[in-house]
Design a protein around this motif. Structure first.
Motif, PDB file in Angstrom:
ATOM      1  N   VAL A  33      41.067  55.906  38.536  1.00  0.00           N
ATOM      2  CA  VAL A  33      41.046  54.451  38.650  1.00  0.00           C
ATOM      3  C   VAL A  33      42.328  54.017  39.342  1.00  0.00           C
ATOM      4  N   ARG A  34      42.164  53.308  40.440  1.00  0.00           N
ATOM      5  CA  ARG A  34      43.289  52.746  41.192  1.00  0.00           C
ATOM      6  C   ARG A  34      43.219  51.232  41.060  1.00  0.00           C
ATOM      7  N   PRO A  35      44.120  50.631  40.243  1.00  0.00           N
ATOM      8  CA  PRO A  35      44.072  49.183  40.023  1.00  0.00           C
ATOM      9  C   PRO A  35      44.342  48.371  41.294  1.00  0.00           C
ATOM     10  N   GLU A  36      44.129  47.081  41.144  1.00  0.00           N
ATOM     11  CA  GLU A  36      44.287  46.151  42.268  1.00  0.00           C
ATOM     12  C   GLU A  36      45.749  46.064  42.724  1.00  0.00           C
ATOM     13  N   PRO A  37      45.949  45.744  44.002  1.00  0.00           N
ATOM     14  CA  PRO A  37      47.314  45.641  44.553  1.00  0.00           C
ATOM     15  C   PRO A  37      47.943  44.284  44.240  1.00  0.00           C
ATOM     16  N   TRP A  38      48.129  44.005  42.961  1.00  0.00           N
ATOM     17  CA  TRP A  38      48.545  42.671  42.532  1.00  0.00           C
ATOM     18  C   TRP A  38      49.878  42.211  43.094  1.00  0.00           C
ATOM     19  N   SER A  39      50.755  43.120  43.495  1.00  0.00           N
ATOM     20  CA  SER A  39      52.062  42.714  44.016  1.00  0.00           C
ATOM     21  C   SER A  39      52.070  42.592  45.543  1.00  0.00           C
ATOM     22  N   ALA A  40      50.942  42.884  46.191  1.00  0.00           N
ATOM     23  CA  ALA A  40      50.873  42.795  47.655  1.00  0.00           C
ATOM     24  C   ALA A  40      50.690  41.345  48.091  1.00  0.00           C
ATOM     25  N   ASP A  41      51.376  40.966  49.150  1.00  0.00           N
ATOM     26  CA  ASP A  41      51.272  39.602  49.670  1.00  0.00           C
ATOM     27  C   ASP A  41      49.850  39.239  50.085  1.00  0.00           C
ATOM     28  N   SER A 106      40.562  49.607  43.638  1.00  0.00           N
ATOM     29  CA  SER A 106      40.682  48.197  43.992  1.00  0.00           C
ATOM     30  C   SER A 106      41.507  47.990  45.251  1.00  0.00           C
ATOM     31  N   GLY A 107      41.525  48.993  46.085  1.00  0.00           N
ATOM     32  CA  GLY A 107      42.248  48.880  47.346  1.00  0.00           C
ATOM     33  C   GLY A 107      41.358  49.345  48.484  1.00  0.00           C
ATOM     34  N   GLY A 108      41.978  49.952  49.472  1.00  0.00           N
ATOM     35  CA  GLY A 108      41.213  50.387  50.628  1.00  0.00           C
ATOM     36  C   GLY A 108      41.413  51.834  51.003  1.00  0.00           C
ATOM     37  N   THR A 109      42.652  52.219  51.267  1.00  0.00           N
ATOM     38  CA  THR A 109      42.929  53.552  51.798  1.00  0.00           C
ATOM     39  C   THR A 109      42.422  54.656  50.880  1.00  0.00           C
ATOM     40  N   MET A 110      42.730  54.598  49.598  1.00  0.00           N
ATOM     41  CA  MET A 110      42.293  55.663  48.697  1.00  0.00           C
ATOM     42  C   MET A 110      40.768  55.718  48.604  1.00  0.00           C
ATOM     43  N   HIS A 144      30.229  48.766  46.296  1.00  0.00           N
ATOM     44  CA  HIS A 144      31.204  47.713  46.035  1.00  0.00           C
ATOM     45  C   HIS A 144      30.720  46.831  44.892  1.00  0.00           C
ATOM     46  N   SER A 145      31.611  46.605  43.930  1.00  0.00           N
ATOM     47  CA  SER A 145      31.325  45.699  42.825  1.00  0.00           C
ATOM     48  C   SER A 145      32.645  45.223  42.238  1.00  0.00           C
ATOM     49  N   THR A 146      32.803  43.911  42.124  1.00  0.00           N
ATOM     50  CA  THR A 146      34.013  43.377  41.485  1.00  0.00           C
ATOM     51  C   THR A 146      33.859  43.318  39.971  1.00  0.00           C
TER      52      THR A 146
END
Length: 167
Positions: A33-41, A106-110, A144-146
């Motif tokens: 599980v890769r959480p969302e990038p909450w600190s990314a602009d 919750s990102g893209g690259t991974m 894809h599912s949020t």
């Protein structure tokens, strides 16, 4: 230069998975599980929305959580303690993804790396999807599912088995 492929396919072209990561973690069958990038602009989506899913996942699966920063790590350690595996130091991420039963990211690259490496993936990115991700979803290379559920996870895992992708 345009090419018919994913950028992740370029740098993973000659990748050879190492089972060292499995020995480091002490687990074989696991979900990443890769959480969302909450600190990314660029990210304006929900925060911590995977926590309720992980609560259900840990009842049935070994879960490896890859926090994006120290603050996120503190949240997941506080909420789950030893119920999830959180690496203490960096690991070979590509091998980790390669051997995973499933990647929930919750990102893209991974997520795209998982596609290239043949691991099933559910994208949970809660923002505007890139054209490449829309293409992967449209071509059934990624789901894809949020609001992913255990039912969806089981369906994706069964589809993987149905396609005889062995880990």
């Amino acid at each position: 230069i345009k090419y018919p492929g994913l950028k992740e396919g370029v740098y993973l072209h000659s990748f050879k998975a190492s089972s060292k990561v499995i020995r480091q973690l002490g687990v074989k069958n696991y979900i990443v599980v890769r959480p969302e990038p909450w600190s990314a602009d660029y990210y304006g989506g929900k925060r911590n929305f995977l926590i309720s899913l992980i609560v259900k996942l840990v009842e049935k699966y070994k879960v490896v959580v890859l926090p994006r920063d120290d603050v996120q790590k503190i949240v997941y350690v506080s909420d789950f303690g030893t119920k999830v595996i959180i690496t203490k130091k960096p690991v070979d991420g590509a091998s980790l993804v390669h051997y995973a039963k499933l990647v929930i990211g919750s990102g893209g690259t991974m997520n795209r790396e998982a596609v290239v490496l043949g691991s099933p993936v559910i994208s949970t990115y809660d923002g505007k999807l890139l054209a490449v991700d829309k293409w992967l979803i449209r071509n059934k290379l990624m789901v894809h599912s949020t609001k992913p559920s255990l039912v969806l996870i089981e369906k994706v895992l069964k589809q993987k088995n149905k396609n005889n992708i062995k880990k």
